[in-house]
Design a protein around this motif. Structure first.
Motif, short mmCIF file in Angstrom:
data_model
loop_
_atom_site.label_atom_id
_atom_site.label_comp_id
_atom_site.label_asym_id
_atom_site.label_seq_id
_atom_site.Cartn_x
_atom_site.Cartn_y
_atom_site.Cartn_z
N TRP A 1 0.68 4.40 -2.71
CA TRP A 1 0.53 5.80 -2.31
C TRP A 1 1.72 6.64 -2.81
O TRP A 1 1.53 7.79 -3.24
CB TRP A 1 0.39 5.94 -0.80
CG TRP A 1 -0.97 5.54 -0.32
CD1 TRP A 1 -1.30 4.45 0.41
CD2 TRP A 1 -2.19 6.24 -0.57
NE1 TRP A 1 -2.64 4.41 0.65
CE2 TRP A 1 -3.21 5.51 0.05
CE3 TRP A 1 -2.51 7.39 -1.27
CZ2 TRP A 1 -4.55 5.90 -0.02
CZ3 TRP A 1 -3.84 7.79 -1.31
CH2 TRP A 1 -4.84 7.04 -0.69
N THR B 1 0.83 -1.20 0.00
CA THR B 1 0.00 0.00 0.00
C THR B 1 0.87 1.25 0.00
O THR B 1 0.52 2.25 -0.64
CB THR B 1 -0.92 0.00 1.24
OG1 THR B 1 -1.64 -1.23 1.28
CG2 THR B 1 -1.88 1.15 1.22
N THR B 2 2.00 1.20 0.67
CA THR B 2 2.91 2.35 0.71
C THR B 2 3.42 2.67 -0.68
O THR B 2 3.53 3.84 -1.06
CB THR B 2 4.08 2.04 1.66
OG1 THR B 2 3.57 1.64 2.93
CG2 THR B 2 4.97 3.25 1.81
#
Length: 181
Positions: A6, A2-3
């Motif tokens: 983003w 997820t990092t």
């Protein structure tokens, strides 16, 4: 995972912002070019009308010579001396048409009414064209002074825009306030 998504989204958004800013800067430079062409056209028109008036034998010889020399210098000046030459033409116009009586005498002469009408229109358009040009320059400078624009060189090789500063005050007798009755 997820990092990374983003981070990729942030990089894409940053790239879109930089692209949008570069496009905006390009449009501002195009606006400056159009405003400069318009200003140039108005300055040439004013000098041509002044030269036409100077050679029309409607003025006395001294005023004709003064106006002819100033308008000729304005038309023939190089870019780096143009502001001074145009300011001198403004001064010559104010000197020649200083009094409303002089304008009345021109209006009474055959062909004088048309010459005064053309000169009035030309003299009134120059400040507007100069204001539009300088507003476009001011907007482009504001964008170019941002850090991101400088760091990422979004202006490319476009020269730094310069305002056109000149004395464009019209003769009082050609303004609505001082127009002869």
């Amino acid at each position: 995972m997820t990092t990374w998504i983003w981070a990729a989204a942030a990089v894409v958004l940053f790239a879109v912002y930089l692209s949008w800013t570069a496009g905006r800067l390009d449009r501002l430079h195009a606006r400056i070019d159009a405003a400069k062409a318009s200003l140039d056209a108005q300055l040439v028109r004013r000098a041509a009308v002044a030269m036409e008036l100077a050679t029309s034998s409607l003025l006395d010889p001294a005023a004709s010579i003064l106006l002819y020399e100033a308008s000729h210098a304005a038309r023939q000046s190089e870019d780096e001396h143009r502001e001074v030459a145009e300011s001198e033409l403004s001064l010559a116009l104010r000197a020649v048409l200083a009094e409303p009586e002089q304008v009345r005498a021109l209006l009474a002469a055959p062909g004088g009414a048309e010459a005064v009408k053309d000169l009035t229109a030309a003299v009134r358009r120059v400040p507007m064209a100069r204001r539009f040009h300088n507003d476009a320059v001011r907007a482009a400078r504001a964008v170019r002074e941002h850090r991101l624009v400088r760091y990422f060189r979004l202006a490319g090789r476009a020269p730094f825009p310069l305002a056109f500063e000149m004395d464009d005050e019209p003769p009082v007798a050609l303004t609505p306030e001082g127009a002869p009755a």
